[in-house]
Write a protein that holds these residues in place. Structure first.
Motif, PDB file in Angstrom:
ATOM      1  N   ASP A 100      30.260  55.132  53.350  1.00 30.28           N
ATOM      2  CA  ASP A 100      30.903  53.826  53.317  1.00 30.28           C
ATOM      3  C   ASP A 100      30.809  53.156  54.685  1.00 30.28           C
ATOM      4  N   MET A 101      30.928  51.838  54.697  1.00 27.02           N
ATOM      5  CA  MET A 101      30.808  51.062  55.923  1.00 27.02           C
ATOM      6  C   MET A 101      32.003  51.332  56.843  1.00 27.02           C
ATOM      7  N   PRO A 102      31.749  51.759  58.086  1.00 27.65           N
ATOM      8  CA  PRO A 102      32.848  52.094  58.995  1.00 27.65           C
ATOM      9  C   PRO A 102      33.424  50.855  59.690  1.00 27.65           C
ATOM     10  N   THR A 103      34.634  51.023  60.216  1.00 28.35           N
ATOM     11  CA  THR A 103      35.208  50.002  61.082  1.00 28.35           C
ATOM     12  C   THR A 103      34.991  50.451  62.516  1.00 28.35           C
ATOM     13  N   TYR A 104      35.041  49.524  63.438  1.00 26.88           N
ATOM     14  CA  TYR A 104      34.832  49.871  64.842  1.00 26.88           C
ATOM     15  C   TYR A 104      35.908  50.848  65.328  1.00 26.88           C
ATOM     16  N   GLU A 105      37.160  50.621  64.947  1.00 29.64           N
ATOM     17  CA  GLU A 105      38.269  51.460  65.402  1.00 29.64           C
ATOM     18  C   GLU A 105      38.085  52.906  64.941  1.00 29.64           C
ATOM     19  N   HIS A 106      37.658  53.075  63.691  1.00 32.03           N
ATOM     20  CA  HIS A 106      37.435  54.427  63.165  1.00 32.03           C
ATOM     21  C   HIS A 106      36.293  55.120  63.909  1.00 32.03           C
ATOM     22  N   LEU A 107      35.203  54.382  64.138  1.00 35.96           N
ATOM     23  CA  LEU A 107      34.062  54.963  64.861  1.00 35.96           C
ATOM     24  C   LEU A 107      34.428  55.319  66.301  1.00 35.96           C
ATOM     25  N   GLU A 108      35.208  54.482  66.950  1.00 33.96           N
ATOM     26  CA  GLU A 108      35.579  54.753  68.339  1.00 33.96           C
ATOM     27  C   GLU A 108      36.416  56.026  68.436  1.00 33.96           C
ATOM     28  N   ALA A 109      37.362  56.207  67.526  1.00 36.99           N
ATOM     29  CA  ALA A 109      38.164  57.435  67.514  1.00 36.99           C
ATOM     30  C   ALA A 109      37.277  58.646  67.248  1.00 36.99           C
ATOM     31  N   THR A 110      36.312  58.503  66.348  1.00 39.13           N
ATOM     32  CA  THR A 110      35.376  59.583  66.038  1.00 39.13           C
ATOM     33  C   THR A 110      34.543  59.942  67.263  1.00 39.13           C
ATOM     34  N   PHE A 111      34.046  58.939  67.976  1.00 37.89           N
ATOM     35  CA  PHE A 111      33.223  59.182  69.156  1.00 37.89           C
ATOM     36  C   PHE A 111      34.018  59.900  70.253  1.00 37.89           C
ATOM     37  N   LYS A 112      35.271  59.502  70.458  1.00 32.41           N
ATOM     38  CA  LYS A 112      36.092  60.153  71.485  1.00 32.41           C
ATOM     39  C   LYS A 112      36.290  61.632  71.168  1.00 32.41           C
ATOM     40  N   LEU A 113      36.580  61.948  69.896  1.00 36.12           N
ATOM     41  CA  LEU A 113      36.737  63.349  69.500  1.00 36.12           C
ATOM     42  C   LEU A 113      35.412  64.110  69.624  1.00 36.12           C
ATOM     43  N   LEU A 114      34.326  63.443  69.277  1.00 32.30           N
ATOM     44  CA  LEU A 114      32.998  64.047  69.378  1.00 32.30           C
ATOM     45  C   LEU A 114      32.670  64.395  70.828  1.00 32.30           C
ATOM     46  N   PHE A 115      32.963  63.483  71.750  1.00 36.33           N
ATOM     47  CA  PHE A 115      32.709  63.731  73.164  1.00 36.33           C
ATOM     48  C   PHE A 115      33.567  64.880  73.685  1.00 36.33           C
ATOM     49  N   LYS A 116      34.814  64.953  73.250  1.00 30.78           N
ATOM     50  CA  LYS A 116      35.683  66.054  73.669  1.00 30.78           C
ATOM     51  C   LYS A 116      35.132  67.387  73.185  1.00 30.78           C
ATOM     52  N   LYS A 117      34.678  67.437  71.931  1.00 32.50           N
ATOM     53  CA  LYS A 117      34.087  68.659  71.384  1.00 32.50           C
ATOM     54  C   LYS A 117      32.842  69.055  72.171  1.00 32.50           C
ATOM     55  N   LEU A 118      32.014  68.071  72.511  1.00 30.90           N
ATOM     56  CA  LEU A 118      30.789  68.338  73.266  1.00 30.90           C
ATOM     57  C   LEU A 118      31.115  68.910  74.642  1.00 30.90           C
ATOM     58  N   ILE A 119      32.070  68.322  75.327  1.00 35.58           N
ATOM     59  CA  ILE A 119      32.446  68.785  76.663  1.00 35.58           C
ATOM     60  C   ILE A 119      32.974  70.212  76.597  1.00 35.58           C
ATOM     61  N   ILE A 120      33.826  70.489  75.617  1.00 32.00           N
ATOM     62  CA  ILE A 120      34.369  71.844  75.462  1.00 32.00           C
ATOM     63  C   ILE A 120      33.249  72.837  75.168  1.00 32.00           C
ATOM     64  N   LYS A 121      32.335  72.481  74.272  1.00 32.97           N
ATOM     65  CA  LYS A 121      31.241  73.375  73.906  1.00 32.97           C
ATOM     66  C   LYS A 121      30.321  73.652  75.086  1.00 32.97           C
ATOM     67  N   GLU A 122      29.968  72.608  75.840  1.00 37.34           N
ATOM     68  CA  GLU A 122      29.082  72.783  76.992  1.00 37.34           C
ATOM     69  C   GLU A 122      29.741  73.593  78.097  1.00 37.34           C
ATOM     70  N   ASN A 123      31.016  73.338  78.358  1.00 32.87           N
ATOM     71  CA  ASN A 123      31.722  74.109  79.393  1.00 32.87           C
ATOM     72  C   ASN A 123      31.870  75.564  78.970  1.00 32.87           C
ATOM     73  N   HIS A 124      32.065  75.807  77.690  1.00 31.63           N
ATOM     74  CA  HIS A 124      32.184  77.176  77.187  1.00 31.63           C
ATOM     75  C   HIS A 124      30.852  77.919  77.333  1.00 31.63           C
ATOM     76  N   GLU A 125      29.737  77.237  77.013  1.00 30.65           N
ATOM     77  CA  GLU A 125      28.423  77.850  77.142  1.00 30.65           C
ATOM     78  C   GLU A 125      28.063  78.101  78.605  1.00 30.65           C
ATOM     79  N   LYS A 126      28.531  77.247  79.485  1.00 30.36           N
ATOM     80  CA  LYS A 126      28.257  77.400  80.903  1.00 30.36           C
ATOM     81  C   LYS A 126      28.943  78.656  81.454  1.00 30.36           C
ATOM     82  N   LEU A 127      30.152  78.929  80.936  1.00 29.09           N
ATOM     83  CA  LEU A 127      30.898  80.093  81.388  1.00 29.09           C
ATOM     84  C   LEU A 127      30.331  81.395  80.890  1.00 29.09           C
ATOM     85  N   ASN A 128      29.720  81.378  79.705  1.00 29.44           N
ATOM     86  CA  ASN A 128      29.171  82.624  79.141  1.00 29.44           C
ATOM     87  C   ASN A 128      27.757  82.865  79.534  1.00 29.44           C
TER      88      ASN A 128
END
Length: 128
Positions: A100-128
């Motif tokens: 379905d067609m997204p709204t900007y507000e929904h996409l922005e919230a999705t992107f922020k969560l996506l970036f947080k997940k990416l940062i956590i994943k990359e920092n976790h891989e860096k430590l191991n």
């Protein structure tokens, strides 16, 4: 940190896109999936980014282009979250998986969560 999306930051290399889909890792937060690959860029850009929306889910090019514009804008306004928390050069591809067609507000919230997940994943891989 400027909020611009320069031409050199756009993912255009067919070779790099194929490598991204073959070897890249992914982070997902429905309806957006991020495929990323740590790489080296010759032009000095830190991150190269591409966006896509499925022709299967959105037959009209107008709708696909609208989704891609919204995704690019969400990335552009929130990219300091990535630039300030990740070290190295990356290639990103954002895929819109929803039907379905997204709204900007929904996409922005999705992107922020996506970036947080990416940062956590990359920092976790860096430590191991």
């Amino acid at each position: 940190m400027s909020f611009t999306l320069h031409k050199k930051e756009k993912l255009k290399s067919k070779k790099l896109i194929e490598q991204l889909f073959a070897e890249g890792k992914s982070v997902s937060n429905y309806p957006v999936k991020l495929i990323y690959l740590k790489t080296v860029h010759d032009d000095g850009s830190k991150i190269k980014t591409g966006v896509t929306a499925s022709k299967r889910n959105f037959k009209s090019a107008v709708n696909r282009n609208r989704i891609k514009r919204l995704m690019r804008e969400c990335y552009r306004l929130n990219k300091p979250l990535i630039f300030n928390n990740i070290v190295g050069d990356y290639a990103f591809m954002f895929l819109y998986l929803g039907k379905d067609m997204p709204t900007y507000e929904h996409l922005e919230a999705t992107f922020k969560l996506l970036f947080k997940k990416l940062i956590i994943k990359e920092n976790h891989e860096k430590l191991n």
